[in-house]
Design a protein around this motif. Structure first.
Motif, mmCIF file in Angstrom:
data_model
loop_
_atom_site.group_PDB
_atom_site.id
_atom_site.type_symbol
_atom_site.label_atom_id
_atom_site.label_comp_id
_atom_site.label_asym_id
_atom_site.label_seq_id
_atom_site.Cartn_x
_atom_site.Cartn_y
_atom_site.Cartn_z
ATOM 1 N N GLN A 111 51.531 51.965 37.289
ATOM 2 C CA GLN A 111 50.394 51.810 38.477
ATOM 3 C C GLN A 111 50.653 50.768 39.573
ATOM 4 N N ALA A 112 51.412 49.878 39.024
ATOM 5 C CA ALA A 112 51.896 48.700 40.213
ATOM 6 C C ALA A 112 53.154 49.228 40.372
ATOM 7 N N ALA A 113 53.997 49.481 39.876
ATOM 8 C CA ALA A 113 55.018 50.274 40.602
ATOM 9 C C ALA A 113 54.734 51.159 41.771
ATOM 10 N N ALA A 114 53.599 51.951 41.134
ATOM 11 C CA ALA A 114 53.547 52.999 42.623
ATOM 12 C C ALA A 114 53.099 52.256 43.584
ATOM 13 N N ALA A 115 52.318 51.361 43.533
ATOM 14 C CA ALA A 115 51.424 50.429 44.212
ATOM 15 C C ALA A 115 52.698 50.094 45.582
ATOM 16 N N LEU A 116 53.452 49.124 44.342
ATOM 17 C CA LEU A 116 54.593 48.425 45.491
ATOM 18 C C LEU A 116 55.226 49.737 45.939
ATOM 19 N N MET A 117 55.472 50.867 46.156
ATOM 20 C CA MET A 117 56.231 52.122 46.147
ATOM 21 C C MET A 117 55.714 52.606 47.419
ATOM 22 N N GLY A 118 54.395 52.849 47.788
ATOM 23 C CA GLY A 118 53.230 52.969 48.596
ATOM 24 C C GLY A 118 53.065 52.410 49.698
ATOM 25 N N ARG A 119 53.724 51.050 48.932
ATOM 26 C CA ARG A 119 53.269 50.161 50.575
ATOM 27 C C ARG A 119 54.275 50.402 51.190
ATOM 28 N N SER A 120 55.241 50.516 50.613
ATOM 29 C CA SER A 120 56.486 50.424 51.831
ATOM 30 C C SER A 120 57.712 51.478 51.398
ATOM 31 N N ALA A 121 57.247 52.498 51.995
ATOM 32 C CA ALA A 121 58.206 53.365 51.343
ATOM 33 C C ALA A 121 57.988 54.088 53.189
ATOM 34 N N THR B 172 49.595 40.540 34.493
ATOM 35 C CA THR B 172 49.863 39.273 34.096
ATOM 36 C C THR B 172 48.581 39.806 35.170
ATOM 37 N N ARG B 173 47.734 38.673 35.898
ATOM 38 C CA ARG B 173 46.958 39.400 36.981
ATOM 39 C C ARG B 173 47.611 39.404 38.142
ATOM 40 N N ASP B 174 48.657 40.123 38.610
ATOM 41 C CA ASP B 174 49.001 39.836 39.548
ATOM 42 C C ASP B 174 49.259 41.899 39.433
ATOM 43 N N ILE B 175 49.989 41.684 38.686
ATOM 44 C CA ILE B 175 49.938 43.278 37.776
ATOM 45 C C ILE B 175 48.958 43.751 38.391
ATOM 46 N N LEU B 176 47.783 43.213 36.928
ATOM 47 C CA LEU B 176 46.838 44.466 37.034
ATOM 48 C C LEU B 176 46.127 44.502 38.659
ATOM 49 N N ARG B 177 46.466 43.612 39.847
ATOM 50 C CA ARG B 177 45.619 43.709 41.175
ATOM 51 C C ARG B 177 46.858 44.605 41.222
ATOM 52 N N LEU B 178 47.862 45.076 41.422
ATOM 53 C CA LEU B 178 48.767 45.964 42.005
ATOM 54 C C LEU B 178 48.752 47.116 41.101
ATOM 55 N N ALA B 179 48.474 47.271 40.693
ATOM 56 C CA ALA B 179 48.128 48.478 39.986
ATOM 57 C C ALA B 179 46.289 48.678 40.277
ATOM 58 N N ALA B 180 46.140 48.205 40.642
ATOM 59 C CA ALA B 180 44.454 48.727 41.193
ATOM 60 C C ALA B 180 44.567 49.182 42.631
#
Length: 140
Positions: free
Chosen positions: A67-77, A7-15
Motif C-alpha cells: 500500500q505504501a508503494a502504491a501511494a508513492l507510485m500514485g504521487r509521482s506517476a 514504521t509510522r511513516d510506512i503506515l501513514r503512507l499506506a493510508a
C-alpha cells in the motif's frame, strides 16, 4: 533493539494512496498479483498523445508495504512515459537487491528501506510499479 518493520511513516503512507478506488469498481484495468505474498493491484491509466500519464486510478489489496508503494507510485506517476516507468522499475529492483545508488529510482523510496532486508516483501513493493508499467503497455 532493531527498528520496527512497519514504521509510522510506512503506515501513514499506506493510508494515503492517491486515486484509490474499491477493487470491484475498477474495471477495464490491468491487474497483477505478487507471487510471493498474494497481494494484488489494479491500475488504469490515461495517456496523452505522447504516451505520458495524464490520469491514473488504482485499487490495491496488499500489506502495508504494498500500500505504501502504491501511494508513492500514485504521487509521482503523472507525466511519466512508459520508458521512464520501465527504468524506474529496474531501479527499484536494484535498490531492493542492495544497490544504494538506486534509491533515487522513484521519489520517496527511502521510506520503504526497512523492507530491503526482507525479500518476502519485495514483491508487494514492486507490484504497483509493475502493474503501472503493464497498464501503460496495454494502453489501459
Amino acid at each position: 533493539m532493531s527498528e520496527p518493520l512497519y514504521t509510522r511513516d510506512i503506515l501513514r503512507l499506506a493510508a494515503s494512496i492517491p486515486k484509490m478506488v474499491r477493487f470491484a469498481e475498477l474495471e477495464a484495468a490491468t491487474e497483477r498479483r505478487s507471487p510471493t505474498c498474494g497481494s494484488r493491484a489494479r491500475v488504469a491509466v490515461e495517456l496523452n498523445g505522447d504516451g505520458r500519464i495524464i490520469g491514473l486510478r488504482q485499487a490495491v489489496e496488499a500489506c502495508a508495504f504494498g500500500q505504501a508503494a502504491a501511494a508513492l507510485m500514485g504521487r509521482s506517476a503523472a507525466g511519466r512515459s512508459r520508458g521512464e516507468v520501465a527504468v524506474a522499475v529496474a531501479g527499484i529492483e536494484n535498490w531492493l537487491a542492495g544497490d544504494d545508488g538506486s534509491v533515487d529510482a522513484w521519489p520517496g523510496l527511502e521510506v520503504l528501506a526497512p523492507a530491503r532486508a526482507r525479500r518476502a516483501r519485495h514483491g508487494a513493493i514492486l507490484l504497483p510499479f509493475r502493474t503501472l508499467l503493464a497498464a501503460m503497455e496495454e494502453g489501459r
